[in-house]
Structure formats: C-alpha cells, structure tokens
Write a protein that holds these residues in place. Structure first.
Motif, short mmCIF file in Angstrom:
data_model
loop_
_atom_site.label_atom_id
_atom_site.label_comp_id
_atom_site.label_asym_id
_atom_site.label_seq_id
_atom_site.Cartn_x
_atom_site.Cartn_y
_atom_site.Cartn_z
N HIS A 1 0.85 -1.18 0.00
CA HIS A 1 0.00 0.00 0.00
C HIS A 1 0.89 1.24 0.00
N TYR B 1 -6.86 6.02 4.87
CA TYR B 1 -7.33 5.34 3.67
C TYR B 1 -8.30 4.22 4.03
N LYS C 1 -11.05 1.31 1.99
CA LYS C 1 -11.68 0.80 0.77
C LYS C 1 -13.15 1.20 0.72
N PRO D 1 -5.85 2.89 -5.74
CA PRO D 1 -4.92 1.82 -5.37
C PRO D 1 -3.59 1.96 -6.10
#
Length: 718
Positions: free
Chosen positions: A70, A613, A615, A622
């Motif tokens: 990430h 962050y 989802k 991403p």
C-alpha cells in the motif's frame, strides 16, 4: 502572376538528431528498465564499485508478508532507496537486504478461515505448512511490487523470519535472554483478545473511540463502628462510592482504592452516608443529576485503610486500600480494584496480599469461579447489562450512563480487548537492569526527528514486563517444558540452544514433530522440585515482535557478517512501540548495546483531508492503478517532495489525473527513477553527515554506476 513555391523552412533549421523518445510513457517503459537492471545485476555492480569503501548499513524493517503493498509501503521503501543510492553516491558501501516478517496472527487467521472451525481443532503441522505457503505467496507478490518501484536491493536473497537459519537465531537470542536470568513464567494481567484467543503485546494494541457504560456503585462499609463517632454520622449505613466503565469487572472485585494524600468527605444522601473524594464531590453529583446532598465533614483515607466493604453482588469482603493511581480526573475518587483485570490493580493487590482473581476463559466468557450462576458462560460484552440489572436489584447502582473514550482494541480483528491474568512468559524490565539500560541507550541514539527520543523514552519508562508468549501455532516455539511432578514450567539456555541447533537444519516444526526425548538434554532437572522424570512440551510461540526484534542478529551479524550497530533504522512512527522498541530490548539484553546508531521515522499516508485510507470510503486510488496509468516515477517524485518528518503524510488530491503530478507539481522531467544512473534529490545545503533525507527537491546529483548501459541520462529541467 507567378506564385512562388512554398518555402520548406524545416529544411533550413539545424535541429539535433536523437533517438530519445519524445514521450516518457513511464507505465510502458519503466518495466523494461527494471528488467534490464535485473538482468544487468545493477545492484551487484553498485556494491562492487564500493566494496572497499566504508560501509553504511540501513537495516530494512520487515513488512508483513500479507496482502499487496500500500502507499505506506511505498513511502517507506522509496525513502530507503533514496538513502541507499545517495550514500552510494557519497562513496559508501551500501548493502541492503530486504526482509519479510512471516509469522504471526494475520497469516494464521487467514489460513484458518480457509480451513474452517476453531484453531485448536486443526492439526498444528497442517496449519504451519499452510501458513508457510501463504507467506511465500505474498513475499513473491510484494517483492515484484517493490521492484516495480525502481528500488535497488538484494531481492534474490532477502531475509525471511520463517527461514530455518533465522528461526534458529531467534531461538538463540531467546537462549541468551534466558541465560541472563530475565525470563520468568508467572501469572500477570496482560492484554488479551477474546476474539483471537491470544495474549497481545503493547505494539499489537490500538486505541479507538468506544462507547462504554459509565456507572457509580456503592459498596457498604462494615467494620467502621469506631469511626462513626469521630465522623459524627450516627447510625445510617455508610457506603464508599466507586465509578467504573467496565461493569463486567465488578464480579472480580476484591477491593476499593483511595488515594493516600487526597481529602475525602462524608456526604449525606437520603438516609445514607457516601464517602467520596472532596475534589470530585460537586462534579460527581452533577454527573448523577442530584442536588439533594449535604457534606457532613472530612474523612481521612488513612482511617479506612484495611477496613472492609461488602461486595455488591457476591457474599465476600472488599478490602479498602491506599493507592496512588487514584486521580481526580473523573468518577468519585474511589477506585474499584479487580487485581485480575488490570496492571495497576494487580500491583496494588499484590501489595495487600490479594489474589489475582480473573473468572473468565479464553473466549472472554465467565467461568463457574465467578460465584454468580447466572453469569456463567456469558461473555463480558453481553454481561454488562445483566450486571447493571443485578446491581439495581440489590440497590447498589447509583447511576448508569454512557461515556465515549479511547479504548484498547486488537490490531488484527479490531475488536475491544481486555486485561486478564493468565500464566504467561515474561522478560523482566528490572531483574537485569533492562529498563535502566534502555533509557540510557535511547539518549545515546540519534533520533530523527528529535521528538522520537521523547516518545520512545516515555514508552520505555512506563512499560510493564514484556509478555513474550502467545497461544497460537504459527511462529517460533517458546522452548520450555512443564514438570510432571510439580507442574512448574521451566527452561534453560542450554536446552534452548540444543533445540536451536536442530531448528537450523530441520526448521521450527521439529518442536512439534520430534519427541521431547530427542530435544531435551539428558541431564535436565526441574529447577523447582529437582525431579528428572516426565516432562511435557509447552506449545506457546514467541511474540512475533521478538522475531523481528532479533533481525539485527540474523541479518547484520549472520547474513552480512558485520559487527556493531546498524547506521540507520527507518520506519513509520508507530514503530517506536514496535520494532524500534523490541529491537532495542533484544539488543541490550543479548549484546549490551543498541542495534542502531540512528533512527528515522516518517509519518503515515492519509488522504487530502487527513483521513485514513479506507476501501469502503473509496478515498484513494490503489497503487497498482497509479503504476499502470502513470508509472512509478510519479510515486517516487511524491515521496521525494514530501516532508517525511511530519506525523502524517498526505498523498495527492484526488483524482491524480488532473495534473498528472502529485500535489499539483508541474515540474519538468526531473527523475529519481534512474539506476543505472543513480540519482537522489538533495538540498543544496544538506550534508550527508547531517540529515539523511531531503525536505524538498532543490537540486539533483548523480554518479554513474559501473554498467555498459548508457541509454538513460539525467534531466535537470525544473
């Protein structure tokens, strides 16, 4: 009229002729560059050019072998790449061994999810085999993703904590700590996750906002007849009032603590007398919404020491004690004490000879020991409203409300955790002077930014003994046995080293597959009862932070063959309580020195509004999409331009496609994606002996590494 022929002005210009492409096309060209660097062994060539130079060792903190990389990984690895390349340019020998942390709960939980059922129902070797395969899969994935960023490292020979030699070194470091006399087995309150059913280290605990019950409960005092006349209160019942946000701990109550130096008051309420701290009296009655009270007079806490109250739900006494952990920040100034469910409660209870009573099991459910049949089998969360009902029925509940506060959660499952006394293995912070040595070593290390020193110093100054045992399967076993004669647990340095030698060739699975008779020294005796009869293996594993904390020995000592501390550790600021912390403890306890000379910390990557962050929030692009659309150079430019020293690092405003450059930069073709031409941004005034990293890109420096590939050149356009 004659019209002149059109003039071909292009033919009159003296333009340079070049095969250099007009478009960067980073997303297409960068993978080709990376592959050429791999085939040309550019990293090896860089080291060969400096093999006789003074070394500069940046020791890579191992990311966890789970999931794709990430933006936090990208920030960290690119910063390290900048350091390595700039030091090489300055003439240093810069070996860089990347690593992976392979053991631990996240991988084991992911594997168990696939296997189904509870972890204790699975064959331990099958679980460990599946965990190893899982880690190997993500090491391969992450290695290619890091390579794609243009980072140079010994990618073909990384270190992994599950390698047999590394596992053996972990065991040998554990043996050294045992030999020092710092390891002991005992019952102490530790962080416990009932969801994951294992002990947690301080570094595995996260604090998050949580809504808890906020209750005031009255405990009747029983042996104060001689004090009534002194207080001038006559015959009404007298209660000491406590406040708590964990009603589920009330059944385990064994005492009430007052502060030895605070003033207390006897307060008339209805036909009762309540004992509360003078400094909390007004605030407490405001909290419970009552004004019909009258202060009768002062009460000395010393007069109540070792007197008894009655437990509000169970027929047993509750000892009144004096403790300095009592504060006037909230509540009543009287603290309910459950020695089995809190570090301070445990310490105070030990002083007064109280049992560390914790009537809950691994799942957080009450056991029959609780003394309340209606609670048996109920978990702590479900029990709270039932306990409030019982207190109300006994006329012991003064007030119940809600409070929003920071509460510890498990770093993995994100569920609330609890303090629970269990039998665990610990490294003492005091018996060998480890705390004192750690605080002195912290002062000798260079912390970048400087506030890092105060942060880790405060953590080390106040931390409890290190709980190093975990009740899981995927990790290096904590090599110890239980005596069949007296039931005591024990281990010795010789025993651990004997098993470590076997682990070096067969792996840590040997603890589970080979008979104890093949691993235990023939002369082994129980240090408690001195019997040499039947022993059984203990099946806890070592804290994974002991694994990574031993990396300086496995990597710098064994793989690189170097002595002395690393020049630099570089990780996120959360590692003050993680890798920096445990590496320091292992280094001091096994070698007497810190494993690093300098420690640099960077912030976390959050979105443009400073939010984490997520989802579900869809607040980030991403990394793989950024790479496929814009290339790695965009990410590297963002990292190089970032003020890494802040406590948080923001990425570009979304969407990135508006400018094509993170953060609105509109610079030209300046690049740090340059090996075999090795480039690093540096401030003009910076000195390599001062700060390790740039605050901004003001100038560019480059030096060619030994290679035959000269197709890439540096542009300094800005």
């Amino acid at each position: 009229m004659i019209v002149p022929a059109a003039m071909d002005y292009k033919s009159t210009l003296n333009l340079p002729q070049t095969a250099f492409p007009m478009k960067a096309e980073l997303a297409q060209r960068e993978p080709l560059m990376v592959e050429r660097w791999r085939e040309g062994r550019v990293y090896d060539a860089m080291l060969a050019a400096r093999k006789l130079a003074p070394p500069f060792v940046l020791h890579d903190g191992p990311p966890y072998a789970n999931g794709h990389i990430h933006f936090g990984h990208i920030l960290n690895k690119v910063l390290k790449d900048i350091v390595i390349k700039s030091r090489a340019m300055a003439g240093a020998y810069t070996p860089f061994l990347p690593g992976w942390d392979c053991h631990g709960l996240p991988i084991e939980l992911a594997v168990e999810k696939g296997l189904g059922g509870r972890h204790r129902d699975h064959d331990v070797i099958a679980v460990r085999k599946a965990c190893r395969a899982y880690a190997e899969q993500y090491i391969h994935i992450q290695r290619e993703e890091f390579r794609r960023l243009g980072c140079l490292a010994a990618w073909e020979t990384p270190y992994c904590t599950m390698d047999f030699r590394y596992q053996a070194e972990i065991a040998r470091r554990f043996a050294a700590v045992v030999e020092r006399g710092a390891v002991y087995s005992g019952r102490r309150p530790i962080y416990w996750c009932p969801s994951c059913q294992t002990a947690l280290a301080e570094a595995e605990v996260e604090y998050a906002t949580h809504t808890s019950p906020s209750i005031y409960v009255k405990f009747p005092l029983t042996d104060i007849d001689d004090l009534r006349a002194r207080w001038g209160i006559g015959d009404p019942p007298v209660f000491v009032v406590i406040w708590t946000t964990t009603p589920w701990t009330i059944p385990a109550n064994l005492g009430v603590a007052l502060h030895p130096d605070l003033s207390y008051s006897a307060v008339a309420v209805d036909r009762e007398v309540w004992i509360v701290a003078e400094g909390r009296c007004e605030a407490m009655f405001r909290d419970i919404g009552r004004t019909d009270y009258r202060v009768l007079g002062p009460v000395r806490s010393a007069d109540l020491e070792r007197r008894h109250a009655r437990h509000p739900l169970v027929d047993r006494p509750s000892l009144v004690m004096l403790g300095t952990m009592v504060t006037l920040d909230a509540g009543s100034g009287c603290v309910h004490v459950a020695p089995g469910h809190g570090e301070e409660d445990f310490a105070l209870g030990m002083t007064y000879g109280l049992e560390a009573f914790a009537p809950i099991d691994d799942r957080g459910a009450f056991t029959p020991d609780v003394g309340l049949p209606w609670l048996v089998g109920m978990n702590t969360g479900t029990a709270n409203p039932r306990i409030l009902e019982a207190l109300r029925a006994e006329d012991r509940l003064i007030h119940a409300g809600k409070v929003e506060h920071q509460y510890p959660h498990c770093w993995r499952c994100k569920q609330p955790i609890l303090f629970r006394v269990t039998e665990q293995w610990f490294v003492s912070m005091e018996s060998t002077g480890l705390r004192r040595a750690a605080l002195a070593a912290i002062d000798a290390v260079t912390w970048i930014p400087a506030w890092g020193r105060a942060r880790i110093h405060g953590m080390m100054e106040n931390r409890p003994d290190w709980c190093i045992s975990r009740q899981r399967s995927w990790g290096v076993p904590l090599i110890a046995v239980r005596c069949g004669a007296c039931g005591a647990r024990s281990t010795t340095a010789d025993f651990v080293r004997r098993v470590a030698d076997r682990i070096a060739t067969a792996g840590a699975d040997c603890w589970y597959t080979e008979p104890l008779s093949a691993l235990l020294p023939p002369e082994y005796r129980c240090p408690h009862c001195h019997e040499s009869g039947a022993f059984t293996k203990e099946y806890d594993i070592l804290d994974v932070w002991f694994d990574s904390g031993s990396s300086f020995a496995a990597v710098i000592r064994q793989m690189l063959g170097m002595q002395g501390p690393a020049d630099l550790y570089l990780e996120g600021s959360d590692q003050h309580r993680g890798w920096f912390h445990t590496s320091l403890l292992v280094g001091l306890e096994t070698e007497g020195v810190a494993p690093y000379r300098s420690v640099l910390t960077h912030g976390f990557v959050v979105d443009g509004e400073g939010k984490k962050y997520s989802k579900s929030a869809k607040n980030y692009l991403p990394p793989d999409q950024v790479l496929s659309r814009y290339g790695a150079e965009i990410l590297r430019l963002w990292v190089a331009a970032e003020d890494y020293s802040g406590k948080s690092s923001r990425d570009w405003p979304m969407p990135i496609g508006r400018s094509g450059i993170p953060g609105g930069f509109s610079w030209g073709t300046s690049t740090i994606f340059l090996p075999p031409v090795i480039a690093c941004p540096m401030r003009r005034s910076s000195r390599l002996t001062g700060g390790f990293l740039p605050r901004a890109i003001d100038s560019w420096s480059a030096v060619a590494a030994p290679t035959t590939d000269t197709s890439f050149t540096m542009s300094t356009t800005r």
